[in-house]
Design a protein around this motif. Sequence first.
Motif, PDB file in Angstrom:
ATOM      1  N   GLY A  52      42.837  47.527  38.315  1.00  0.00           N
ATOM      2  CA  GLY A  52      41.692  46.043  38.359  1.00  0.00           C
ATOM      3  C   GLY A  52      41.824  45.218  36.919  1.00  0.00           C
ATOM      4  N   ASP A  53      42.351  46.254  35.647  1.00  0.00           N
ATOM      5  CA  ASP A  53      42.471  46.086  34.374  1.00  0.00           C
ATOM      6  C   ASP A  53      43.234  44.407  34.314  1.00  0.00           C
ATOM      7  N   ASP A  66      39.226  45.981  30.691  1.00  0.00           N
ATOM      8  CA  ASP A  66      38.137  45.824  32.532  1.00  0.00           C
ATOM      9  C   ASP A  66      37.679  44.662  32.567  1.00  0.00           C
ATOM     10  N   PRO A  67      37.702  44.187  33.904  1.00  0.00           N
ATOM     11  CA  PRO A  67      37.140  42.715  33.993  1.00  0.00           C
ATOM     12  C   PRO A  67      35.175  42.501  33.757  1.00  0.00           C
TER      13      PRO A  67
END
Length: 119
Positions: A52-53, A66-67
Amino acid sequence: MTVITLTEQAAERVRTLLESQASGEDALRIYTKPGGCTGFTYGLALDNEKPGDLVTLQHGVKLVVDPESLELIDGSEIDYVDDLTGQGFKINNPNATQMCGCGSSFRTATRAGQPGSCN
């Protein structure tokens, strides 16, 4: 898409740090967390990419975020300064509408965070 920019001076310092450690991290992580006297604090750590990074490669350094943190720091610049006032990484965040006096905590126009004591 705007991303976080790592200056050449910051990348040089990160490369030195990555080369001097033996724990296997291969990236610089920038993150935010609730706290500080204004609402959110910045963090930098040597780390590895996680699912997800957002991952970018700049000046030979892998930068990961990170989001949730990206939402607060998108468009920021990470620099490394070494002058009469000291040395260290400096984050210039265009989203910060208020910052504490020491520059380590901030809030944005849309998110206030959880202000607390500034240590």
